[in-house]
Write a protein that holds these residues in place. Sequence first.
Motif, PDB file in Angstrom:
ATOM      1  N   THR A  44     -18.291 -21.007  61.836  1.00 18.26           N
ATOM      2  CA  THR A  44     -18.542 -21.039  63.505  1.00 18.26           C
ATOM      3  C   THR A  44     -17.563 -20.112  64.312  1.00 18.26           C
ATOM      4  O   THR A  44     -16.279 -20.794  63.745  1.00 18.26           O
ATOM      5  CB  THR A  44     -18.713 -22.440  63.711  1.00 18.26           C
ATOM      6  OG1 THR A  44     -19.791 -23.045  62.849  1.00 18.26           O
ATOM      7  CG2 THR A  44     -19.117 -22.715  65.105  1.00 18.26           C
ATOM      8  N   LYS A  45     -17.682 -19.776  65.158  1.00 20.94           N
ATOM      9  CA  LYS A  45     -16.531 -19.124  65.964  1.00 20.94           C
ATOM     10  C   LYS A  45     -16.078 -20.009  67.149  1.00 20.94           C
ATOM     11  O   LYS A  45     -17.192 -20.686  67.919  1.00 20.94           O
ATOM     12  CB  LYS A  45     -17.139 -17.842  66.648  1.00 20.94           C
ATOM     13  CG  LYS A  45     -17.274 -16.518  65.565  1.00 20.94           C
ATOM     14  CD  LYS A  45     -17.591 -15.360  66.250  1.00 20.94           C
ATOM     15  CE  LYS A  45     -18.006 -14.371  64.896  1.00 20.94           C
ATOM     16  NZ  LYS A  45     -18.482 -13.075  65.406  1.00 20.94           N
ATOM     17  N   PHE A  46     -15.112 -19.968  67.444  1.00 24.89           N
ATOM     18  CA  PHE A  46     -14.495 -21.007  68.381  1.00 24.89           C
ATOM     19  C   PHE A  46     -13.380 -19.746  69.283  1.00 24.89           C
ATOM     20  O   PHE A  46     -12.756 -19.033  68.677  1.00 24.89           O
ATOM     21  CB  PHE A  46     -13.531 -22.096  67.773  1.00 24.89           C
ATOM     22  CG  PHE A  46     -14.454 -22.986  67.366  1.00 24.89           C
ATOM     23  CD1 PHE A  46     -14.980 -24.239  68.249  1.00 24.89           C
ATOM     24  CD2 PHE A  46     -14.846 -23.159  66.128  1.00 24.89           C
ATOM     25  CE1 PHE A  46     -15.807 -25.182  67.682  1.00 24.89           C
ATOM     26  CE2 PHE A  46     -15.675 -24.264  65.532  1.00 24.89           C
ATOM     27  CZ  PHE A  46     -16.154 -25.190  66.514  1.00 24.89           C
ATOM     28  N   MET A  47     -13.229 -19.785  70.317  1.00 23.21           N
ATOM     29  CA  MET A  47     -12.421 -19.471  71.376  1.00 23.21           C
ATOM     30  C   MET A  47     -11.313 -20.332  71.780  1.00 23.21           C
ATOM     31  O   MET A  47     -11.723 -21.454  72.313  1.00 23.21           O
ATOM     32  CB  MET A  47     -13.110 -18.693  72.542  1.00 23.21           C
ATOM     33  CG  MET A  47     -12.015 -17.849  73.291  1.00 23.21           C
ATOM     34  SD  MET A  47     -12.771 -16.857  74.580  1.00 23.21           S
ATOM     35  CE  MET A  47     -12.956 -15.403  73.562  1.00 23.21           C
ATOM     36  N   LEU A  48     -10.172 -20.166  71.500  1.00 23.79           N
ATOM     37  CA  LEU A  48      -8.711 -20.866  71.774  1.00 23.79           C
ATOM     38  C   LEU A  48      -8.176 -20.329  73.051  1.00 23.79           C
ATOM     39  O   LEU A  48      -7.690 -19.207  72.839  1.00 23.79           O
ATOM     40  CB  LEU A  48      -7.803 -21.282  70.732  1.00 23.79           C
ATOM     41  CG  LEU A  48      -8.129 -21.906  69.425  1.00 23.79           C
ATOM     42  CD1 LEU A  48      -9.600 -21.714  69.143  1.00 23.79           C
ATOM     43  CD2 LEU A  48      -7.360 -21.987  68.592  1.00 23.79           C
ATOM     44  N   LEU A  49      -8.331 -20.798  74.283  1.00 27.05           N
ATOM     45  CA  LEU A  49      -7.869 -20.292  75.480  1.00 27.05           C
ATOM     46  C   LEU A  49      -6.548 -21.227  75.934  1.00 27.05           C
ATOM     47  O   LEU A  49      -6.651 -22.091  75.902  1.00 27.05           O
ATOM     48  CB  LEU A  49      -8.884 -20.774  76.518  1.00 27.05           C
ATOM     49  CG  LEU A  49     -10.281 -20.292  76.419  1.00 27.05           C
ATOM     50  CD1 LEU A  49     -11.303 -20.841  77.328  1.00 27.05           C
ATOM     51  CD2 LEU A  49     -10.489 -18.862  76.354  1.00 27.05           C
TER      52      LEU A  49
ATOM     53  N   SER B 170      -5.823 -15.696  55.951  1.00 29.59           N
ATOM     54  CA  SER B 170      -6.936 -16.445  55.526  1.00 29.59           C
ATOM     55  C   SER B 170      -8.424 -15.997  55.902  1.00 29.59           C
ATOM     56  O   SER B 170      -9.221 -16.657  55.485  1.00 29.59           O
ATOM     57  CB  SER B 170      -6.709 -18.032  56.163  1.00 29.59           C
ATOM     58  OG  SER B 170      -7.186 -17.940  57.784  1.00 29.59           O
ATOM     59  N   GLY B 171      -8.414 -15.076  56.788  1.00 30.30           N
ATOM     60  CA  GLY B 171      -9.560 -14.305  57.200  1.00 30.30           C
ATOM     61  C   GLY B 171     -10.446 -15.183  58.088  1.00 30.30           C
ATOM     62  O   GLY B 171     -11.459 -14.861  58.522  1.00 30.30           O
ATOM     63  N   GLU B 172      -9.622 -16.055  58.988  1.00 33.46           N
ATOM     64  CA  GLU B 172     -10.207 -16.956  60.052  1.00 33.46           C
ATOM     65  C   GLU B 172     -10.061 -16.138  61.478  1.00 33.46           C
ATOM     66  O   GLU B 172     -10.584 -16.588  62.374  1.00 33.46           O
ATOM     67  CB  GLU B 172      -9.684 -18.150  60.057  1.00 33.46           C
ATOM     68  CG  GLU B 172      -9.913 -19.171  58.855  1.00 33.46           C
ATOM     69  CD  GLU B 172      -9.203 -20.327  58.756  1.00 33.46           C
ATOM     70  OE1 GLU B 172      -9.693 -21.558  58.972  1.00 33.46           O
ATOM     71  OE2 GLU B 172      -7.841 -20.366  58.929  1.00 33.46           O
ATOM     72  N   LEU B 173      -9.072 -15.110  61.320  1.00 35.00           N
ATOM     73  CA  LEU B 173      -9.079 -14.648  62.671  1.00 35.00           C
ATOM     74  C   LEU B 173     -10.022 -13.696  63.085  1.00 35.00           C
ATOM     75  O   LEU B 173     -10.273 -12.769  62.268  1.00 35.00           O
ATOM     76  CB  LEU B 173      -7.754 -13.877  62.646  1.00 35.00           C
ATOM     77  CG  LEU B 173      -7.206 -13.178  64.143  1.00 35.00           C
ATOM     78  CD1 LEU B 173      -6.793 -14.327  65.209  1.00 35.00           C
ATOM     79  CD2 LEU B 173      -5.818 -12.354  63.753  1.00 35.00           C
ATOM     80  N   VAL B 174     -10.388 -13.383  64.268  1.00 32.54           N
ATOM     81  CA  VAL B 174     -11.323 -12.599  64.690  1.00 32.54           C
ATOM     82  C   VAL B 174     -10.795 -11.796  65.603  1.00 32.54           C
ATOM     83  O   VAL B 174     -10.948 -10.342  65.612  1.00 32.54           O
ATOM     84  CB  VAL B 174     -12.888 -13.354  65.425  1.00 32.54           C
ATOM     85  CG1 VAL B 174     -13.676 -12.379  66.147  1.00 32.54           C
ATOM     86  CG2 VAL B 174     -13.692 -14.203  64.410  1.00 32.54           C
ATOM     87  N   GLU B 175      -9.930 -12.214  66.625  1.00 33.37           N
ATOM     88  CA  GLU B 175      -9.436 -11.296  67.577  1.00 33.37           C
ATOM     89  C   GLU B 175      -8.375 -12.298  68.253  1.00 33.37           C
ATOM     90  O   GLU B 175      -8.555 -13.620  68.437  1.00 33.37           O
ATOM     91  CB  GLU B 175     -10.293 -10.956  68.595  1.00 33.37           C
ATOM     92  CG  GLU B 175     -10.067 -10.037  69.715  1.00 33.37           C
ATOM     93  CD  GLU B 175     -10.883  -9.775  70.461  1.00 33.37           C
ATOM     94  OE1 GLU B 175     -10.813  -8.643  71.555  1.00 33.37           O
ATOM     95  OE2 GLU B 175     -12.414 -10.015  70.365  1.00 33.37           O
ATOM     96  N   VAL B 176      -7.426 -11.669  68.704  1.00 31.60           N
ATOM     97  CA  VAL B 176      -6.298 -12.262  69.716  1.00 31.60           C
ATOM     98  C   VAL B 176      -5.883 -11.251  70.753  1.00 31.60           C
ATOM     99  O   VAL B 176      -5.531 -10.225  70.353  1.00 31.60           O
ATOM    100  CB  VAL B 176      -5.210 -12.801  68.762  1.00 31.60           C
ATOM    101  CG1 VAL B 176      -4.348 -11.591  68.022  1.00 31.60           C
ATOM    102  CG2 VAL B 176      -4.157 -13.836  69.582  1.00 31.60           C
ATOM    103  N   ASN B 177      -5.690 -11.730  71.919  1.00 29.31           N
ATOM    104  CA  ASN B 177      -5.271 -11.110  72.943  1.00 29.31           C
ATOM    105  C   ASN B 177      -4.511 -11.564  74.062  1.00 29.31           C
ATOM    106  O   ASN B 177      -5.065 -12.873  74.424  1.00 29.31           O
ATOM    107  CB  ASN B 177      -6.438 -10.180  73.615  1.00 29.31           C
ATOM    108  CG  ASN B 177      -6.983  -9.015  72.724  1.00 29.31           C
ATOM    109  OD1 ASN B 177      -6.136  -8.076  72.509  1.00 29.31           O
ATOM    110  ND2 ASN B 177      -8.038  -9.022  72.215  1.00 29.31           N
TER     111      ASN B 177
END
Length: 135
Positions: free
Chosen positions: A2-7, A44-51
Motif C-alpha cells: 500500500t502506498k502512503f505519502m508522508l507529508l 528495502s524497496g519501500e521508497l517510491v519517491e522523495v522530494n
Amino acid sequence: MTKFMLLMSHDGGNTDIPMLEWDEADRNAHMKHLGDSVERLRQSGELVEVNALTWPRHAKVVRANGVSAPVLTDGPYAEAKEVLAGYTMVDVESEERALEIAAEQSAAPGPGGVPLEQPIEVRRVMDGDADLHDF
C-alpha cells in the motif's frame, strides 16, 4: 503493498529557530538523518519517491472554471507552519510500517542534536473508487 505519502511541513517541531539559522553542524546532522532514512527505504524497496519543495514565494495558485482563461495569483498562502516542505512516498506492507517511517523522520535531530518531534502527516494513497466514500 500500500502506498502512503508522508507529508512534512515547515512546522519546526519543538524549535522555533528556522533551519537556515541553525549551526551548520546541526543542519548537516539533520539532513544526514533524513538522507540515511531515505537510503534505507531505497535499499528495502519501500521508497517510491522523495522530494523537497521550493519556498512558497515561488508558488502560483490556479483557479479555473473551464470556460474562461485560468486566473493565476501569487497567494493567498497558508501560515508558515502549514506550508508543505516536502514529501516521501512509500509502498509498504502496512499502515504500521508507514507510521514507523514517519516516526523516524519526525525524530530527525534539530539544534543541539535534540530530536525535533516534527509532525509528519501520513496519508494513504487512494487505490479505488471505494476510497471516494471513505470519509
